[in-house]
Motif scaffolding. Sequence first.
Motif, mmCIF file in Angstrom:
data_model
loop_
_atom_site.group_PDB
_atom_site.id
_atom_site.type_symbol
_atom_site.label_atom_id
_atom_site.label_comp_id
_atom_site.label_asym_id
_atom_site.label_seq_id
_atom_site.Cartn_x
_atom_site.Cartn_y
_atom_site.Cartn_z
ATOM 1 N N LYS A 60 46.950 42.497 31.482
ATOM 2 C CA LYS A 60 46.680 41.515 32.530
ATOM 3 C C LYS A 60 47.971 41.396 33.347
ATOM 4 C CE LYS A 60 45.631 38.517 29.277
ATOM 5 N NZ LYS A 60 45.420 39.328 28.060
ATOM 6 N N SER A 85 42.785 44.699 32.934
ATOM 7 C CA SER A 85 41.639 43.823 32.688
ATOM 8 C C SER A 85 41.578 42.661 33.660
ATOM 9 C CB SER A 85 41.676 43.291 31.248
ATOM 10 O OG SER A 85 42.883 42.591 31.000
ATOM 11 N N ASN A 86 42.731 42.331 34.262
ATOM 12 C CA ASN A 86 42.733 41.245 35.240
ATOM 13 C C ASN A 86 43.982 41.337 36.099
ATOM 14 O OD1 ASN A 86 41.970 38.966 36.620
ATOM 15 N ND2 ASN A 86 42.415 37.533 34.977
ATOM 16 N N TRP A 87 43.789 41.217 37.410
ATOM 17 C CA TRP A 87 44.901 41.033 38.339
ATOM 18 C C TRP A 87 44.966 39.537 38.638
ATOM 19 C CZ3 TRP A 87 48.241 44.775 39.497
ATOM 20 C CH2 TRP A 87 47.833 46.116 39.523
ATOM 21 N N SER A 104 47.362 34.491 29.103
ATOM 22 C CA SER A 104 46.456 34.959 30.149
ATOM 23 C C SER A 104 47.130 35.977 31.054
ATOM 24 C CB SER A 104 45.962 33.778 30.989
ATOM 25 O OG SER A 104 47.044 33.106 31.614
ATOM 26 N N LEU A 105 48.394 36.309 30.770
ATOM 27 C CA LEU A 105 49.168 37.237 31.590
ATOM 28 C C LEU A 105 50.087 38.041 30.691
ATOM 29 C CD1 LEU A 105 50.036 38.132 34.490
ATOM 30 C CD2 LEU A 105 51.734 36.284 34.419
#
Length: 356
Positions: A60, A85-87, A104-105
């Motif tokens: 992430k 999985s996430n930007w 979350s990062l």
Amino acid sequence: MLSSPVSGVDRRLFLTSLLGAAAAGVAGLSGCADSSAAAASKGASTAPLAKKVPAGTSLKIASFQNTQQLQFRLAKLGDPPFKISNWLNIGAGPDVINAFRAKSLDLANNAGIPPIQAYYQGFDAKIVAINITRKPNYLFATKPGSDIRSVEDFKGKRLAFSQGQAQGVVLLRALKKAGLKYDEVELVPLTSNQFLTALQSGQVDIAPLGNSQAPAYLKQYEGKGARVITTDVVDLLNLLWAPASVLNDPAKAAAVAAYIPYWAKGQVWTYEHPDVWNREFYVKTQNLTLPQAEAITELANKPLFPPSWDEAIEWEQETADLLAEGGFVKKFDVSGLFDHRFEGIAAKSVPAEYRK
């Protein structure tokens, strides 16, 4: 309402207001901060990096204003050998630290000050890539109707100050160079996303703004007496960093190593293609005019990725010492903030002219 002047122990309370409840429980920023900070230097992996990213690995990654995805797409860099999985559209240091804590990062792009703040709060994170910036990225904007024309004129004025972000350190360095002591100004604790509102409303007299923010601010307020004050004060480090828990995971560490060349090449491409970047980023996504965009890119730093981190470590130590002088953190050795397994990866991925 904004806070009163900051002095003494009040400086150490900035982190509570800046970082919110997620960081408020971090040692109370008193005696416990020392033990928490000491703990943050332990447990970093020294295992060799895997040469190949294991299948199924994901990260992430922070991408403030979606710049990373746009760079990679325009530069036609392709996809890294792992899943993103996430930007996360996140950039401010305090927000990044909170996201690291929340898991979350996994990887973020910041200046040199957030890793220092994270350490002081007892959160273990390490620097994995360095880009040296030689020209100022920030200038000082005045409120409308101000008579301030130099840093020396900051004496007795209300200055927007973010302890946990690059803007804060640039301000402290500018004050020191001008021979002004902290008790000769009023440091108003804010985060950078509050600076423009505070300027517009006259709640502060001065705020550090990024080069990219100044054109829009002047367009709206220059006619009302606002101006910008430029200095030669630089914030030397533009870096990638990650929680130690991420780097202690062999698969994720390999993914971080694989991502670094994309990060470096994206910055090189942007520097080499200002006309495209002006249109695709500043005009299309930031709603600036083309002349405003061109004024920003004319000030852009040439990316420089050092094979050795010696200068970066020295600069980071100077920054930590500056904060310690003001009572914002305890003095400590910053060398533990760097994960040397990644040293040189960025430099090897770019042409020689972009190696420091």
